[in-house]
Design a protein around this motif. Sequence first.
Motif, short mmCIF file in Angstrom:
data_model
loop_
_atom_site.label_atom_id
_atom_site.label_comp_id
_atom_site.label_asym_id
_atom_site.label_seq_id
_atom_site.Cartn_x
_atom_site.Cartn_y
_atom_site.Cartn_z
N THR A 80 36.89 54.98 0.45
CA THR A 80 35.79 55.29 -0.47
C THR A 80 36.23 55.20 -1.94
N PHE A 81 35.22 55.22 -2.83
CA PHE A 81 35.46 55.26 -4.27
C PHE A 81 34.31 56.01 -4.92
N ASP A 82 34.48 56.36 -6.19
CA ASP A 82 33.44 57.03 -6.97
C ASP A 82 32.53 55.96 -7.58
N PRO A 83 31.25 55.85 -7.17
CA PRO A 83 30.39 54.79 -7.68
C PRO A 83 29.79 55.08 -9.05
N GLY A 84 29.93 56.31 -9.54
CA GLY A 84 29.26 56.70 -10.78
C GLY A 84 29.53 55.79 -11.97
N PRO A 85 30.80 55.53 -12.33
CA PRO A 85 31.07 54.67 -13.49
C PRO A 85 30.50 53.26 -13.32
N PHE A 99 19.94 50.94 -7.16
CA PHE A 99 21.25 51.12 -6.55
C PHE A 99 21.14 51.90 -5.25
N ALA A 100 22.10 51.65 -4.36
CA ALA A 100 22.18 52.44 -3.13
C ALA A 100 23.64 52.60 -2.74
N VAL A 101 23.99 53.81 -2.32
CA VAL A 101 25.33 54.07 -1.78
C VAL A 101 25.21 54.31 -0.28
N GLU A 102 26.22 53.87 0.42
CA GLU A 102 26.21 53.95 1.88
C GLU A 102 26.53 55.34 2.39
N GLY A 107 22.62 55.55 6.85
CA GLY A 107 21.75 54.78 5.99
C GLY A 107 22.24 54.79 4.56
N SER A 108 21.35 55.11 3.62
CA SER A 108 21.70 55.01 2.20
C SER A 108 21.03 56.10 1.38
N LEU A 109 21.66 56.43 0.24
CA LEU A 109 21.03 57.17 -0.83
C LEU A 109 20.70 56.16 -1.91
N SER A 110 19.48 56.19 -2.43
CA SER A 110 19.10 55.17 -3.40
C SER A 110 18.69 55.78 -4.73
N LEU A 111 18.97 55.03 -5.78
CA LEU A 111 18.54 55.36 -7.14
C LEU A 111 17.56 54.27 -7.54
N GLY A 112 16.28 54.55 -7.38
CA GLY A 112 15.25 53.53 -7.53
C GLY A 112 14.83 53.01 -6.16
N GLU A 113 13.77 52.23 -6.16
CA GLU A 113 13.20 51.76 -4.89
C GLU A 113 13.53 50.29 -4.65
N PHE A 114 14.17 50.03 -3.51
CA PHE A 114 14.50 48.67 -3.10
C PHE A 114 13.28 48.00 -2.48
N THR A 127 18.83 61.62 -7.23
CA THR A 127 19.18 61.53 -8.65
C THR A 127 20.55 60.88 -8.82
N PHE A 128 20.90 60.54 -10.06
CA PHE A 128 22.21 59.96 -10.32
C PHE A 128 23.32 60.90 -9.87
N GLU A 129 23.16 62.19 -10.14
CA GLU A 129 24.19 63.16 -9.76
C GLU A 129 24.42 63.18 -8.26
N GLU A 130 23.36 63.03 -7.48
CA GLU A 130 23.50 62.99 -6.02
C GLU A 130 24.09 61.68 -5.54
N MET A 131 23.91 60.62 -6.33
CA MET A 131 24.46 59.31 -5.97
C MET A 131 25.97 59.24 -6.21
N ALA A 132 26.46 59.97 -7.20
CA ALA A 132 27.84 59.85 -7.63
C ALA A 132 28.78 60.62 -6.71
N VAL A 133 28.77 60.25 -5.44
CA VAL A 133 29.63 60.86 -4.43
C VAL A 133 30.47 59.76 -3.80
#
Length: 254
Positions: A80-85, A99-102, A107-114, A127-133
Amino acid sequence: MIALDIDGTLTPVGSNEIPPAVKAAVTRAADHGAHVVLCTGRSLIGITAVAAQLPVSYAVCSNGAVWWDPATSSVTRRTTFDPGPTIKTLQALLPNSVFAVEKTGVGSLSLGEFLPGDLWGETRQVTFEEMAVPTPRLVMRWLGHTPAELSFAVRELELPGVEWNVDHTEAWLTAVPPNVSKGTALDELSASLGISPQDALAIGDGSNDVEMLTWAGLGVAMGQAPAHVQAVADEVAPTVLEDGAAQALNRFFP
């Protein structure tokens, strides 16, 4: 070892339908004793329907960040890596990007709608904060733009701390942890099985297949692959619509 990309190689892009000729050719390879390895940019949840149709020994998902053993239905490696930056950099460069993180196996967490059908499994907008994991895979779609426009926009882009590539069929970017690729994963996996790269055949069609094709003793690019992918391959097969993967395999497993 037979290393096989999925989208654009075994199936048309985004499909789970493997043509009968391709399915038969892969099955013959396994019957001859070859280790069949799915090697894909898809997440683990995205390979389930494809893997169920084939005699798969192993699966390398998320461009090498997630390894799956079908014999035990278990994840044997997850890097894994930190996707935030990376998200922040791409947001600044590419307005209207999503954006979406696996979430491996879910499935995925998404920031915006694909777009419909873009993501496999369950998708939850956050939110962005929830995505940055920590995640093994970050994907981005640039809405309203073409693959060529995305390639041009990121031509001088630097993304420290990740490996990344741009798709040739959609305005889509994938990022995974540093020093992770299909090629590095296959090198480690084959070594654990006592198989030399010279005894490996790899077939693929995308930018994320370049390391895999150059690693294998015989790297075969699909006929519809971009020119830079065909250039690194040892051979070029017919297109996916012509069952090119089957034609390549049939030479060795008639």
